[in-house]
Design an enzyme around this catalytic site. Structure first.
Site, PDB file in Angstrom:
ATOM      1  N   ASP A  43       0.845  -1.200   0.000  1.00 14.55           N
ATOM      2  CA  ASP A  43       0.000   0.000   0.000  1.00 14.55           C
ATOM      3  C   ASP A  43       0.879   1.249   0.000  1.00 14.55           C
ATOM      4  O   ASP A  43       1.590   1.500   0.964  1.00 14.55           O
ATOM      5  CB  ASP A  43      -0.896   0.021   1.248  1.00 14.55           C
ATOM      6  N   TYR A  48       3.072   9.876  -0.833  1.00 13.77           N
ATOM      7  CA  TYR A  48       4.198   9.390  -0.027  1.00 13.77           C
ATOM      8  C   TYR A  48       5.550   9.612  -0.715  1.00 13.77           C
ATOM      9  O   TYR A  48       6.587   9.497  -0.063  1.00 13.77           O
ATOM     10  CB  TYR A  48       4.047   7.892   0.305  1.00 13.77           C
ATOM     11  N   LYS A  73      -2.655   5.596  -4.339  1.00 15.88           N
ATOM     12  CA  LYS A  73      -3.759   6.545  -4.101  1.00 15.88           C
ATOM     13  C   LYS A  73      -3.558   7.828  -4.883  1.00 15.88           C
ATOM     14  O   LYS A  73      -2.426   8.308  -5.025  1.00 15.88           O
ATOM     15  CB  LYS A  73      -3.854   6.873  -2.601  1.00 15.88           C
ATOM     16  N   HIS A 106      -7.515   9.466  -2.281  1.00  9.63           N
ATOM     17  CA  HIS A 106      -6.846   9.517  -0.974  1.00  9.63           C
ATOM     18  C   HIS A 106      -7.631  10.306   0.071  1.00  9.63           C
ATOM     19  O   HIS A 106      -7.653   9.946   1.248  1.00  9.63           O
ATOM     20  CB  HIS A 106      -5.447  10.132  -1.162  1.00  9.63           C
ATOM     21  N   LYS A 227       2.666  -0.939   8.976  1.00  8.08           N
ATOM     22  CA  LYS A 227       3.963  -0.495   8.442  1.00  8.08           C
ATOM     23  C   LYS A 227       5.062  -0.729   9.471  1.00  8.08           C
ATOM     24  O   LYS A 227       4.884  -0.450  10.658  1.00  8.08           O
ATOM     25  CB  LYS A 227       3.886   0.996   8.091  1.00  8.08           C
ATOM     26  N   SER A 228       6.192  -1.233   9.029  1.00  5.34           N
ATOM     27  CA  SER A 228       7.403  -1.231   9.852  1.00  5.34           C
ATOM     28  C   SER A 228       8.604  -1.222   8.933  1.00  5.34           C
ATOM     29  O   SER A 228       8.581  -1.868   7.886  1.00  5.34           O
ATOM     30  CB  SER A 228       7.478  -2.471  10.758  1.00  5.34           C
ATOM     31  N   ARG A 233       9.990  -6.883  12.927  1.00  2.00           N
ATOM     32  CA  ARG A 233       8.586  -6.485  13.129  1.00  2.00           C
ATOM     33  C   ARG A 233       7.727  -6.831  11.922  1.00  2.00           C
ATOM     34  O   ARG A 233       6.541  -7.151  12.063  1.00  2.00           O
ATOM     35  CB  ARG A 233       8.497  -4.992  13.421  1.00  2.00           C
ATOM     36  N   ASN A 237       4.433  -8.970  12.483  1.00  6.78           N
ATOM     37  CA  ASN A 237       3.099  -8.498  12.081  1.00  6.78           C
ATOM     38  C   ASN A 237       2.400  -9.450  11.109  1.00  6.78           C
ATOM     39  O   ASN A 237       1.169  -9.435  11.005  1.00  6.78           O
ATOM     40  CB  ASN A 237       3.199  -7.092  11.473  1.00  6.78           C
TER      41      ASN A 237
HETATM   42  P1  NDP Z   1       0.765   1.813  11.877  1.00  9.12           P
HETATM   43  O1  NDP Z   1      -0.423   1.773  12.753  1.00  9.12           O
HETATM   44  O2  NDP Z   1       1.004   0.718  10.896  1.00  9.12           O
HETATM   45  O3  NDP Z   1       2.007   1.974  12.859  1.00  9.12           O
HETATM   46  C1  NDP Z   1       3.308   2.102  12.362  1.00  9.12           C
HETATM   47  C2  NDP Z   1       4.212   2.411  13.575  1.00  9.12           C
HETATM   48  O4  NDP Z   1       4.253   1.282  14.452  1.00  9.12           O
HETATM   49  C3  NDP Z   1       5.620   2.695  13.178  1.00  9.12           C
HETATM   50  O5  NDP Z   1       6.128   3.672  14.080  1.00  9.12           O
HETATM   51  C4  NDP Z   1       6.336   1.369  13.383  1.00  9.12           C
HETATM   52  O6  NDP Z   1       7.693   1.603  13.705  1.00  9.12           O
HETATM   53  C5  NDP Z   1       5.587   0.801  14.574  1.00  9.12           C
HETATM   54  N1  NDP Z   1       5.480  -0.671  14.556  1.00  9.12           N
HETATM   55  C6  NDP Z   1       5.096  -1.458  13.526  1.00  9.12           C
HETATM   56  N2  NDP Z   1       5.049  -2.745  13.890  1.00  9.12           N
HETATM   57  C7  NDP Z   1       5.403  -2.784  15.193  1.00  9.12           C
HETATM   58  C8  NDP Z   1       5.543  -3.835  16.129  1.00  9.12           C
HETATM   59  N3  NDP Z   1       5.297  -5.092  15.777  1.00  9.12           N
HETATM   60  N4  NDP Z   1       5.943  -3.518  17.389  1.00  9.12           N
HETATM   61  C9  NDP Z   1       6.188  -2.241  17.740  1.00  9.12           C
HETATM   62  N5  NDP Z   1       6.087  -1.206  16.890  1.00  9.12           N
HETATM   63  C10 NDP Z   1       5.683  -1.474  15.632  1.00  9.12           C
HETATM   64  O7  NDP Z   1       0.723   3.251  11.125  1.00  9.12           O
HETATM   65  P2  NDP Z   1       0.723   3.751   9.631  1.00  9.12           P
HETATM   66  O8  NDP Z   1       0.309   5.167   9.662  1.00  9.12           O
HETATM   67  O9  NDP Z   1       2.007   3.460   8.955  1.00  9.12           O
HETATM   68  O10 NDP Z   1      -0.444   2.919   8.931  1.00  9.12           O
HETATM   69  C11 NDP Z   1      -0.208   1.782   8.136  1.00  9.12           C
HETATM   70  C12 NDP Z   1      -0.352   2.108   6.663  1.00  9.12           C
HETATM   71  O11 NDP Z   1      -1.634   2.654   6.391  1.00  9.12           O
HETATM   72  C13 NDP Z   1       0.581   3.212   6.150  1.00  9.12           C
HETATM   73  O12 NDP Z   1       1.923   2.793   6.035  1.00  9.12           O
HETATM   74  C14 NDP Z   1      -0.085   3.593   4.865  1.00  9.12           C
HETATM   75  O13 NDP Z   1       0.191   2.647   3.847  1.00  9.12           O
HETATM   76  C15 NDP Z   1      -1.541   3.576   5.284  1.00  9.12           C
HETATM   77  N6  NDP Z   1      -2.015   4.902   5.729  1.00  9.12           N
HETATM   78  C16 NDP Z   1      -3.003   5.500   4.987  1.00  9.12           C
HETATM   79  C17 NDP Z   1      -3.512   6.731   5.333  1.00  9.12           C
HETATM   80  C18 NDP Z   1      -4.582   7.329   4.499  1.00  9.12           C
HETATM   81  O14 NDP Z   1      -4.866   8.530   4.660  1.00  9.12           O
HETATM   82  N7  NDP Z   1      -5.193   6.585   3.604  1.00  9.12           N
HETATM   83  C19 NDP Z   1      -3.019   7.459   6.514  1.00  9.12           C
HETATM   84  C20 NDP Z   1      -2.004   6.756   7.254  1.00  9.12           C
HETATM   85  C21 NDP Z   1      -1.544   5.519   6.870  1.00  9.12           C
HETATM   86  P3  NDP Z   1       8.937   1.001  12.837  1.00  9.12           P
HETATM   87  O15 NDP Z   1       8.672   1.317  11.389  1.00  9.12           O
HETATM   88  O16 NDP Z   1      10.127   1.684  13.406  1.00  9.12           O
HETATM   89  O17 NDP Z   1       8.912  -0.481  13.125  1.00  9.12           O
END
Ligand code: NDP
Length: 281
Positions: A43, A48, A73, A106, A227-228, A233, A237
């Site tokens: 995604d 982005y 998007k 979006h 996302k990570s 992670r 996930n």
């Molecule tokens: P998430 O809820 O997926 O959280 C991501 C955060 O959690 C990062 O800081 C990551 O850190 C941390 N993380 C991930 N896995 C773990 C784990 N197992 N343990 C501890 N910490 C963890 O947030 P997102 O905003 O990234 O949402 C996911 C996706 O949704 C986005 O990447 C995007 O593709 C989409 N999105 C769409 C939007 C829209 O307007 N349509 C808005 C926002 C997001 P680290 O990377 O350091 O591991």
């Protein structure tokens, strides 16, 4: 990987990989790691600025195109139907693909009825397998459905234990729209990773808070795209298909709902101006 069938018969993997806030220069590596971990649903978004990195990772992986599910998007723009088709072509070129699995509007801002008409055309031509929206609140979603030929297949909205949107999910289901969660881990906010309810449920199953949150969403029928940037992670996930939450555990998580966004409300006039006024190339 379990899949969900969308309102047009297209199948979407219930768990994918999001790349919001992954810097452009790191994206190829991060997505390469995600594909190696086993993700096949990606995604991204024009906003982005990392579609090219996603495309390079896909190409380098050698994975057959039909094994992948790729979403991008359309950002808010001023070009109507023609501008939408140009934006689609640009995204496709950046991704190095000749079709998209899912293309989303979006944000519910700007002249998105013209965006939708162009997306319906592209869908009919077969270059987008499914079209949908993101961040649409119920009034805007229903109005779009009532005034369009094709109903959105997906609405990608903020959904996690603190903002559960169960009523809205029900409404979407009645209209044939699949809910997809962005921010399934609440973007790490509200101290989610030490939330007592999620931690204690995780202890019972030998699973992490992140795994419990993702499993809970999937059991509710929500498509998730965590996302990570860290391979360990990414693997964690993905590892949510060997356990199940009980009804009692599901209910305890329901009690965590605050009914409010941890990010912002897309109906806030200030955000409409700020975000709706952003433009990308
Ligand atoms: P998430 O809820 O997926 O959280 C991501 C955060 O959690 C990062 O800081 C990551 O850190 C941390 N993380 C991930 N896995 C773990 C784990 N197992 N343990 C501890 N910490 C963890 O947030 P997102 O905003 O990234 O949402 C996911 C996706 O949704 C986005 O990447 C995007 O593709 C989409 N999105 C769409 C939007 C829209 O307007 N349509 C808005 C926002 C997001 P680290 O990377 O350091 O591991």
């Amino acid at each position: 990987m379990p899949q969900v069938t969308l309102n047009n018969g297209v199948r979407i993997p219930v768990l994918g990989f999001g790349v919001f806030q992954v810097p452009a220069e790191e994206t190829e590596k991060v997505v390469t790691d995600a594909l190696a971990a086993g993700y096949r649903h990606l995604d991204t978004a024009a906003l982005y600025g990392n579609e090219e990195g996603v495309g390079r990772a896909i190409k380098a992986s050698g994975i057959a195109r039909e094994e992948l599910f790729v979403t991008t998007k359309l950002w808010v723009h001023d070009g109507g139907e023609d501008g939408t088709k140009r934006a689609f072509e640009t995204s496709l070129r950046r991704l190095g693909l000749d079709y998209l699995d899912l293309y989303l509007i979006h944000q519910p801002y700007g002249d998105y009825y013209s965006f939708w008409r162009a997306m319906q055309d592209l869908h009919r031509q077969g270059v987008i397998k499914a079209i949908g929206v993101s961040n649409f609140y119920p009034d805007r979603l229903i109005d779009l459905i009532e005034n369009s030929e094709i109903a959105p297949a997906v609405n990608q909205v903020e959904t996690h234990p603190f903002f559960q949107r169960a009523d809205y999910q029900q409404l979407m289901a009645e209209r044939g729209v699949q809910i997809e969660s962005w921010g399934p881990l609440a973007e790490g906010r509200n101290n989610i990773f030490s939330a007592p309810t999620l931690s204690s449920i995780g202890e019972v199953h030998g699973k992490s808070v992140a795994q419990v949150a993702l499993r809970w969403l999937i059991q509710r029928g929500v498509v998730v795209i965590p996302k990570s940037v860290r391979p360990e992670r990414m693997a964690e996930n993905l590892d949510v298909f060997d356990f199940a939450l009980t009804d009692e555990e599901m209910s305890r998580i329901v009690a965590m709902d605050t009914g409010a966004s941890v990010a912002f409300d897309h109906r806030d006039p200030q955000m409409v101006t700020q975000i709706g006024g952003l433009r990308v190339d």
